[in-house]
Design a protein around this motif. Sequence first.
Motif, PDB file in Angstrom:
ATOM      1  N   ARG A  13       0.880  -1.159   0.264  1.00 30.02           N
ATOM      2  CA  ARG A  13       0.549   0.039  -0.006  1.00 30.02           C
ATOM      3  C   ARG A  13       0.812   1.222  -0.093  1.00 30.02           C
ATOM      4  O   ARG A  13       2.242   1.058   0.478  1.00 30.02           O
ATOM      5  CB  ARG A  13      -0.441  -0.233   1.533  1.00 30.02           C
ATOM      6  CG  ARG A  13      -2.132  -0.996   1.477  1.00 30.02           C
ATOM      7  CD  ARG A  13      -2.848  -1.320   0.232  1.00 30.02           C
ATOM      8  NE  ARG A  13      -3.438  -2.587   0.696  1.00 30.02           N
ATOM      9  CZ  ARG A  13      -4.709  -2.965   1.338  1.00 30.02           C
ATOM     10  NH1 ARG A  13      -4.669  -1.678   1.788  1.00 30.02           N
ATOM     11  NH2 ARG A  13      -5.327  -4.150   1.372  1.00 30.02           N
ATOM     12  N   ARG A  35       1.157   7.411   0.930  1.00 26.76           N
ATOM     13  CA  ARG A  35      -0.392   8.570   0.990  1.00 26.76           C
ATOM     14  C   ARG A  35      -0.932   7.816   0.999  1.00 26.76           C
ATOM     15  O   ARG A  35      -1.678   9.056   1.015  1.00 26.76           O
ATOM     16  CB  ARG A  35      -0.167   9.095  -0.690  1.00 26.76           C
ATOM     17  CG  ARG A  35      -0.214   7.868  -1.545  1.00 26.76           C
ATOM     18  CD  ARG A  35       0.643   8.660  -3.174  1.00 26.76           C
ATOM     19  NE  ARG A  35      -0.839   9.565  -3.832  1.00 26.76           N
ATOM     20  CZ  ARG A  35      -0.299   9.976  -4.843  1.00 26.76           C
ATOM     21  NH1 ARG A  35       0.448   9.821  -5.125  1.00 26.76           N
ATOM     22  NH2 ARG A  35      -1.457  10.929  -5.807  1.00 26.76           N
ATOM     23  N   ASP A  36      -1.584   6.879   0.246  1.00 26.40           N
ATOM     24  CA  ASP A  36      -3.091   6.358   1.382  1.00 26.40           C
ATOM     25  C   ASP A  36      -3.638   6.122   2.454  1.00 26.40           C
ATOM     26  O   ASP A  36      -4.682   5.878   2.531  1.00 26.40           O
ATOM     27  CB  ASP A  36      -3.746   5.675   0.699  1.00 26.40           C
ATOM     28  CG  ASP A  36      -3.252   5.606  -1.065  1.00 26.40           C
ATOM     29  OD1 ASP A  36      -4.060   6.231  -1.839  1.00 26.40           O
ATOM     30  OD2 ASP A  36      -3.302   5.071  -1.955  1.00 26.40           O
ATOM     31  N   ASP A  73      -4.912   6.157   6.003  1.00 31.37           N
ATOM     32  CA  ASP A  73      -5.586   6.992   6.324  1.00 31.37           C
ATOM     33  C   ASP A  73      -4.899   7.594   8.153  1.00 31.37           C
ATOM     34  O   ASP A  73      -5.207   8.577   8.754  1.00 31.37           O
ATOM     35  CB  ASP A  73      -6.947   6.855   6.911  1.00 31.37           C
ATOM     36  CG  ASP A  73      -7.569   7.484   6.924  1.00 31.37           C
ATOM     37  OD1 ASP A  73      -7.643   9.134   6.896  1.00 31.37           O
ATOM     38  OD2 ASP A  73      -8.799   7.351   7.577  1.00 31.37           O
ATOM     39  N   PHE A 125      -6.084   2.479   5.657  1.00 27.98           N
ATOM     40  CA  PHE A 125      -6.364   2.708   3.964  1.00 27.98           C
ATOM     41  C   PHE A 125      -7.133   3.381   4.076  1.00 27.98           C
ATOM     42  O   PHE A 125      -8.272   3.057   4.261  1.00 27.98           O
ATOM     43  CB  PHE A 125      -5.511   2.040   3.570  1.00 27.98           C
ATOM     44  CG  PHE A 125      -4.206   1.268   3.976  1.00 27.98           C
ATOM     45  CD1 PHE A 125      -3.107   2.739   3.103  1.00 27.98           C
ATOM     46  CD2 PHE A 125      -3.616   0.297   4.537  1.00 27.98           C
ATOM     47  CE1 PHE A 125      -1.215   2.574   3.610  1.00 27.98           C
ATOM     48  CE2 PHE A 125      -2.059   0.292   4.744  1.00 27.98           C
ATOM     49  CZ  PHE A 125      -1.289   1.028   4.202  1.00 27.98           C
ATOM     50  N   ASP A 126      -7.155   4.204   2.765  1.00 32.58           N
ATOM     51  CA  ASP A 126      -7.838   4.539   2.667  1.00 32.58           C
ATOM     52  C   ASP A 126      -8.486   4.043   1.003  1.00 32.58           C
ATOM     53  O   ASP A 126      -7.751   3.784   0.857  1.00 32.58           O
ATOM     54  CB  ASP A 126      -8.067   6.354   1.383  1.00 32.58           C
ATOM     55  CG  ASP A 126      -8.139   7.383   2.436  1.00 32.58           C
ATOM     56  OD1 ASP A 126      -8.242   7.276   3.537  1.00 32.58           O
ATOM     57  OD2 ASP A 126      -6.832   8.181   2.325  1.00 32.58           O
ATOM     58  N   LEU A 173      -9.969   3.362  -1.745  1.00 31.65           N
ATOM     59  CA  LEU A 173      -9.785   3.849  -3.288  1.00 31.65           C
ATOM     60  C   LEU A 173      -9.899   2.384  -4.606  1.00 31.65           C
ATOM     61  O   LEU A 173      -9.364   1.879  -4.123  1.00 31.65           O
ATOM     62  CB  LEU A 173      -8.707   4.909  -3.462  1.00 31.65           C
ATOM     63  CG  LEU A 173      -8.567   6.277  -3.175  1.00 31.65           C
ATOM     64  CD1 LEU A 173      -6.948   6.724  -3.073  1.00 31.65           C
ATOM     65  CD2 LEU A 173      -9.191   6.643  -3.051  1.00 31.65           C
ATOM     66  N   GLN A 209      -6.609   3.777  -8.035  1.00 32.72           N
ATOM     67  CA  GLN A 209      -5.614   3.893  -7.177  1.00 32.72           C
ATOM     68  C   GLN A 209      -5.190   4.718  -8.266  1.00 32.72           C
ATOM     69  O   GLN A 209      -4.469   5.649  -8.081  1.00 32.72           O
ATOM     70  CB  GLN A 209      -4.773   3.239  -6.009  1.00 32.72           C
ATOM     71  CG  GLN A 209      -4.945   2.631  -4.668  1.00 32.72           C
ATOM     72  CD  GLN A 209      -4.333   2.075  -4.176  1.00 32.72           C
ATOM     73  OE1 GLN A 209      -3.470   1.930  -4.564  1.00 32.72           O
ATOM     74  NE2 GLN A 209      -4.457   1.675  -2.769  1.00 32.72           N
TER      75      GLN A 209
END
Length: 348
Positions: free
Chosen positions: A306, A309-310, A312, A329-330, A332, A335
């Motif tokens: 991962r 930057r993702d 959280d 993690f977000d 998405l 990505q």
Amino acid sequence: YPSELLMQKITEDNQIPVHLHVSVSLQYVAGLKGRALVEFFHSNIAEVENEELRHLMWSSVLFYKTPSVEVMACVLLSTKAIYFLLDDSFIHADEHQSDFWIKENSDCENSSFHLSCCFVLKLNDLQSVNVGLFDQYFRITGHSADHIVTCLTRDSYNTHTFIQQLMAVLSLLARTPSPEPVDKDFYSEFGSKNTGKMENYELIHSSRVKFIYPNEEEIGDLAFLVAEKMDGLTNLPSLNILLYVLAFQVNHFEGSAQNTSSLQPKTLILTSSDLFLFEEDYISYPLPEFAKEPPKRDKYQLADGRRIRDLDRVLMGYQTYPQALTFVFDDLQNQDLMQNLTLDHFGE
């Protein structure tokens, strides 16, 4: 023998890691203190009357012939051998390896008498010790495939302490001295003329046992491998491995009776931009001299990765060591979409 200081040290070390489950027989061993522990060693484990117990350590272990089965063991170092006191459930964990363990005690299964099997590696049979990256584990190699064991200490202090104790015990062995080495220059001493590649650092003990430590190239190879997994999105020279640690991934199972969790061994690698979980082969590399073919799987297999930057948030548990961390993690769906839009819109 033994001194009060030694008995105190062995008693302090005789503690099972709280996060790992062991059988009743090993729990009994962990409950022994001081002189009772030494007497237990001499009456149940020691093979020679005059050998001395020098060090005790609890560690997960892997055997070369059963590379997928990690088992808890009480590791006992004496002046004659290294003893691995194993959970008896290990015998049944890998049925196709039944020739590795002689099952003589199958008639005792239903009794209230709890058994442990003990694997013995005599110091005279020891050939080399490979220390893993950042002292997270070490591999002991004897003269055959049956005599290769990796101790996954997951702790640099425990690794360092055991290696120091092992070197001290090996110094007591009476072995024929090695022939005097011929003076060599730097390149012939440390480099291989065939490949031009620097070999790992070797320390040849006076007992002729090799202690092999990883060099900087192993980190470089690992960084290259990580960059490959990132699909070339990162500039390799700027990629730094900030952290390498042997950990467990917690898989939570919600059952009707009770919620249970299992611990899956993983290698966690943190770079400046990503967090990775790898499945690592701790026992097969570097290849033993008698190996006829390479192992069936690569040393590192990517399990999850991962982007930082993702990330959280990070949740930290309140229990003492080992600490539990939860990375959130977000979620998405695509990505790469945002990244590509950014590149197209703002240019390079």
